[in-house]
Design a protein around this motif. Structure first.
Motif, PDB file in Angstrom:
ATOM      1  N   UNK A 143      76.152   9.351  39.751  1.00 49.00           N
ATOM      2  CA  UNK A 143      76.282   7.851  39.728  1.00 49.00           C
ATOM      3  C   UNK A 143      75.209   6.834  39.479  1.00 49.00           C
ATOM      4  N   UNK A 144      74.115   7.331  40.634  1.00 49.47           N
ATOM      5  CA  UNK A 144      73.101   6.577  40.488  1.00 49.47           C
ATOM      6  C   UNK A 144      72.350   6.356  38.933  1.00 49.47           C
ATOM      7  N   UNK A 145      72.247   7.513  38.463  1.00 47.09           N
ATOM      8  CA  UNK A 145      71.648   7.776  37.014  1.00 47.09           C
ATOM      9  C   UNK A 145      72.453   6.718  36.125  1.00 47.09           C
ATOM     10  N   UNK A 146      73.723   6.786  35.965  1.00 43.83           N
ATOM     11  CA  UNK A 146      74.520   6.036  35.178  1.00 43.83           C
ATOM     12  C   UNK A 146      74.326   4.516  35.200  1.00 43.83           C
ATOM     13  N   UNK A 147      74.221   4.227  36.745  1.00 43.11           N
ATOM     14  CA  UNK A 147      74.108   2.668  36.994  1.00 43.11           C
ATOM     15  C   UNK A 147      72.829   2.412  36.341  1.00 43.11           C
ATOM     16  N   UNK A 148      71.699   2.951  36.623  1.00 45.26           N
ATOM     17  CA  UNK A 148      70.384   2.631  36.287  1.00 45.26           C
ATOM     18  C   UNK A 148      70.448   2.444  34.862  1.00 45.26           C
ATOM     19  N   UNK A 149      71.070   3.332  34.241  1.00 49.03           N
ATOM     20  CA  UNK A 149      71.076   3.029  32.571  1.00 49.03           C
ATOM     21  C   UNK A 149      71.778   1.953  32.266  1.00 49.03           C
ATOM     22  N   UNK A 150      72.884   1.456  32.949  1.00 50.28           N
ATOM     23  CA  UNK A 150      73.678   0.033  32.822  1.00 50.28           C
ATOM     24  C   UNK A 150      72.692  -0.972  33.070  1.00 50.28           C
ATOM     25  N   UNK A 151      72.016  -0.829  34.066  1.00 46.97           N
ATOM     26  CA  UNK A 151      71.189  -2.025  34.487  1.00 46.97           C
ATOM     27  C   UNK A 151      70.241  -2.077  33.596  1.00 46.97           C
ATOM     28  N   UNK A 152      69.631  -1.140  33.041  1.00 45.24           N
ATOM     29  CA  UNK A 152      68.606  -1.247  32.071  1.00 45.24           C
ATOM     30  C   UNK A 152      69.116  -1.924  30.619  1.00 45.24           C
ATOM     31  N   UNK A 153      70.187  -1.769  30.608  1.00 42.49           N
ATOM     32  CA  UNK A 153      70.853  -2.564  29.270  1.00 42.49           C
ATOM     33  C   UNK A 153      71.470  -3.864  29.825  1.00 42.49           C
ATOM     34  N   UNK A 154      71.307  -4.223  30.899  1.00 42.04           N
ATOM     35  CA  UNK A 154      71.731  -5.688  31.455  1.00 42.04           C
ATOM     36  C   UNK A 154      73.238  -5.676  31.581  1.00 42.04           C
ATOM     37  N   UNK A 155      73.758  -4.580  31.931  1.00 45.20           N
ATOM     38  CA  UNK A 155      75.042  -4.405  32.401  1.00 45.20           C
ATOM     39  C   UNK A 155      75.216  -3.959  33.765  1.00 45.20           C
ATOM     40  N   UNK A 156      76.452  -4.135  34.618  1.00 47.87           N
ATOM     41  CA  UNK A 156      76.556  -3.630  35.909  1.00 47.87           C
ATOM     42  C   UNK A 156      77.873  -2.706  35.797  1.00 47.87           C
ATOM     43  N   UNK A 157      78.117  -1.467  36.320  1.00 48.06           N
ATOM     44  CA  UNK A 157      79.427  -0.738  36.035  1.00 48.06           C
ATOM     45  C   UNK A 157      80.045  -1.180  37.159  1.00 48.06           C
ATOM     46  N   UNK A 158      81.440  -0.989  37.244  1.00 50.30           N
ATOM     47  CA  UNK A 158      82.343  -1.061  38.171  1.00 50.30           C
ATOM     48  C   UNK A 158      82.151   0.081  39.294  1.00 50.30           C
ATOM     49  N   UNK A 159      82.558  -0.209  40.582  1.00 49.59           N
ATOM     50  CA  UNK A 159      82.207   0.724  41.593  1.00 49.59           C
ATOM     51  C   UNK A 159      83.220   2.048  41.417  1.00 49.59           C
ATOM     52  N   UNK A 160      82.778   3.071  41.457  1.00 47.61           N
ATOM     53  CA  UNK A 160      83.631   4.089  41.472  1.00 47.61           C
ATOM     54  C   UNK A 160      82.943   5.233  42.519  1.00 47.61           C
ATOM     55  N   UNK A 161      83.903   6.164  42.382  1.00 46.86           N
ATOM     56  CA  UNK A 161      83.540   7.411  43.399  1.00 46.86           C
ATOM     57  C   UNK A 161      84.321   7.118  44.717  1.00 46.86           C
ATOM     58  N   UNK A 162      83.981   7.803  45.736  1.00 46.91           N
ATOM     59  CA  UNK A 162      84.620   7.999  46.854  1.00 46.91           C
ATOM     60  C   UNK A 162      83.848   7.405  48.170  1.00 46.91           C
ATOM     61  N   UNK A 163      84.559   6.568  48.979  1.00 49.85           N
ATOM     62  CA  UNK A 163      83.564   6.048  50.133  1.00 49.85           C
ATOM     63  C   UNK A 163      84.070   6.744  51.523  1.00 49.85           C
ATOM     64  N   UNK A 164      83.235   7.108  52.260  1.00 45.44           N
ATOM     65  CA  UNK A 164      83.747   7.719  53.656  1.00 45.44           C
ATOM     66  C   UNK A 164      83.355   6.889  54.639  1.00 45.44           C
ATOM     67  N   UNK A 165      84.104   6.194  55.543  1.00 47.48           N
ATOM     68  CA  UNK A 165      83.578   5.432  56.592  1.00 47.48           C
ATOM     69  C   UNK A 165      84.469   5.807  57.953  1.00 47.48           C
ATOM     70  N   UNK A 166      83.705   5.772  59.099  1.00 48.59           N
ATOM     71  CA  UNK A 166      84.165   5.877  60.323  1.00 48.59           C
ATOM     72  C   UNK A 166      83.972   4.615  61.373  1.00 48.59           C
TER      73      UNK A 166
END
Length: 243
Positions: free
Chosen positions: A26-49
């Motif tokens: 996920x971080x790799x994909x985000x870094x590629x998008x930021x390098x191209x001037x874009x920001x990906x939507x939030x994806x994945x799974x968040x665990x909070x307690x």
């Protein structure tokens, strides 16, 4: 993988590997998008307690807008009143009550809070309002399983309570107190609505030590580089902004 003639499933080692590499990808994909001037939507799974009352009274009202803004992010809440070690139990973040011990976790204070003794007016009418420490020792109490003693301000001692009923989570503790089943120790923020309506009243203010129980947002050091964790942190900050 575990394989047979019909299907295959991830082994324990495979599940651990997947859990470790998903954030990296996920971080790799985000870094590629930021390098191209874009920001990906939030994806994945968040665990909070967090404690049940924090989720129900503060976080849940803000979740519809958060889900609408981030529809591709799934969220899993571990709602317990016990201390949860984040890394060991695979949690991305926590909202925690009380004084923090030294740790490597990143902490953000959300608001002040205090522990109080409270009871329903009907309970006090039936059993009498305690006025002394001896009265507290003889009173009936409802509590969480580990709440068996009171730390008393100015007396440098712990006093055992006469527990009438034990319940497993903080929301049920509030309900038991409202129903007149005994005195209870609660976070003042957790019962603010009940105090305002008169369903509960504070008993012997200033008795407990420490009374301070601030609210914190916590995450491991790597969490500050996680967009999903920081987005959820902003939600929680907004939820406690009026505290």
């Amino acid at each position: 993988f575990h394989r047979n003639s019909r299907n295959f499933t991830l082994s324990d080692e495979g599940l651990l590997f997947l859990e470790r590499v998903e954030p990296i990808l996920h971080d790799l994909a985000q870094a590629e998008l930021e390098a191209g001037g874009r920001e990906a939507p939030l994806r994945g799974h968040l665990r909070a307690t967090m404690s049940p009352w924090i989720l129900s009274r503060f976080v849940m009202p803000h979740l519809p807008a958060f889900r609408q803004a981030h529809p591709d992010l799934t969220i899993e809440f571990l709602t317990v009143d016990r201390f949860v070690p984040l890394v060991e139990e695979g949690q991305d973040c926590a909202v925690r009550v009380g004084t923090l011990s030294d740790s490597s976790l990143i902490a953000r204070k959300l608001g002040d809070n205090h522990r109080i003794i409270c009871a329903a007016p009907a309970f006090l009418e039936q059993h009498g309002a305690p006025e002394t420490l001896a009265d507290l020792g003889q009173a009936l109490w409802v509590s969480l399983p580990w709440q068996m003693h009171l730390d008393l301000r100015g007396s440098n001692k712990r006093m055992a309570i006469r527990r009438n009923l034990a319940v497993s989570n903080s929301d049920m503790l509030t309900e038991a107190a409202v129903q007149g089943l005994g005195l209870a120790v609660k976070s003042k923020l957790a019962v603010a609505q009940e105090l305002e309506r008169g369903d509960l009243v504070e008993v012997m203010p200033g008795t407990l030590t420490p009374s301070e129980a601030p609210i914190w947002f916590l995450c491991p050091p790597e969490g500050r580089n996680s967009r999903k964790t920081m987005a959820f942190r902003d939600l929680v900050i907004s939820a406690f902004s009026a505290v």
